[in-house]
Design an enzyme around this catalytic site. Structure first.
Site, short mmCIF file in Angstrom:
data_model
loop_
_atom_site.label_atom_id
_atom_site.label_comp_id
_atom_site.label_asym_id
_atom_site.label_seq_id
_atom_site.Cartn_x
_atom_site.Cartn_y
_atom_site.Cartn_z
N LYS A 148 0.81 -1.22 0.00
CA LYS A 148 0.00 0.00 0.00
C LYS A 148 0.85 1.27 0.00
O LYS A 148 0.48 2.25 -0.64
CB LYS A 148 -1.00 0.01 1.15
N ARG A 207 -5.34 2.66 12.49
CA ARG A 207 -4.97 1.26 12.74
C ARG A 207 -5.96 0.57 13.68
O ARG A 207 -5.85 -0.64 13.88
CB ARG A 207 -3.60 1.20 13.43
N ARG A 217 12.95 -11.28 1.45
CA ARG A 217 13.63 -10.00 1.16
C ARG A 217 15.06 -9.99 1.69
O ARG A 217 15.31 -10.43 2.80
CB ARG A 217 12.85 -8.85 1.80
N ARG A 231 16.77 -8.15 7.08
CA ARG A 231 16.50 -7.23 8.19
C ARG A 231 15.62 -7.94 9.23
O ARG A 231 14.85 -8.83 8.89
CB ARG A 231 15.78 -5.97 7.69
N ARG A 290 3.61 -9.22 13.70
CA ARG A 290 2.99 -8.01 13.15
C ARG A 290 1.64 -8.35 12.51
O ARG A 290 0.69 -7.58 12.59
CB ARG A 290 3.91 -7.35 12.12
#
Ligand SMILES: [Zn+2]
Length: 214
Positions: A13, A88, A127, A160, A171
């Protein structure tokens, strides 16, 4: 046109918001950026936010809403803006509606970037980032020419902490508990539109543009 972009971390997003901003000129408002700049400029709300952050506490919704209200009044937001990563929670969504109503404005549309957890985990956990030049790779979708080495600058690539599977799952759990219900909040106002965020970025952007122009 006031847009809210809703979706889990890694749904794309933020990337899409940047594209819409580039095309339409509606600024992308992120609460993280607003907090940083208010603190750097030493504004009243910035100092208030800092007093919470220095104690390791969450910045209260009222302070964040105040920052957004200040930002919304700046000239570049006149034609519209995109809220990326806010609200949120349902209380934040309610507070946002109240604040905008006081300014005789309202959210026009909320776009939900819909994507299954399993897809996010494979996207994010694959990633790899170059700490030297910031280039990003993906072990499957965009692998470097030599494994573990940045094509651009030759430095080593790392995963990371944010891209580690256990962190991603935590999360996502927070997202499903707190933020996913926000979609229902906007759906009950008939403002929710869903996008299939599994599609390639260009297709997602195409769908997004047709939503905005309708
Ligand atoms: Zn590099």
């Amino acid at each position: 046109m006031i847009l809210v972009f809703l979706g889990p971390p890694g749904s794309g997003k933020g990337t899409q918001a940047k594209k819409v901003t580039a095309e339409r000129g509606w600024p992308q408002l992120s609460t993280g950026d607003m907090l940083r700049s208010a603190i750097a400029n030493g504004t009243k709300l910035g100092l208030e936010a800092k007093s919470f952050m220095d104690r390791g506490a969450l910045v209260p919704d009222a302070v964040v809403i105040g920052l957004i209200a200040e930002r919304v009044l700046s000239p570049d937001c006149k034609a519209g803006f995109i809220l990326d990563g806010f609200p949120r929670t349902i209380p934040q969504a309610e507070a946002l509606d109240l604040m905008l109503a006081e300014l005789s404005q309202k959210v026009f549309m909320t776009v939900l970037f819909d994507i299954p957890d399993s897809e996010l985990v494979s996207r994010l956990s694959g990633r790899r980032t170059c700490l030297k030049c910031g280039a990003m790779y993906h072990v499957v979708a965009a692998s470097p020419k030599v494994e573990g080495i940045c094509d651009a600058c030759g430095a080593g690539l790392v995963q990371r902490d944010d891209d580690k599977e256990d962190v991603i799952l935590k999360r996502l759990a927070v997202y499903h508990a707190q933020t996913a219900p926000v979609a229902g909040y906007y759906d009950s106002q008939r403002k929710l539109r869903k996008l299939d965020a599994r599609l390639p970025q260009t297709e997602v952007l195409g769908h997004l543009k047709s939503l905005i122009s309708n």
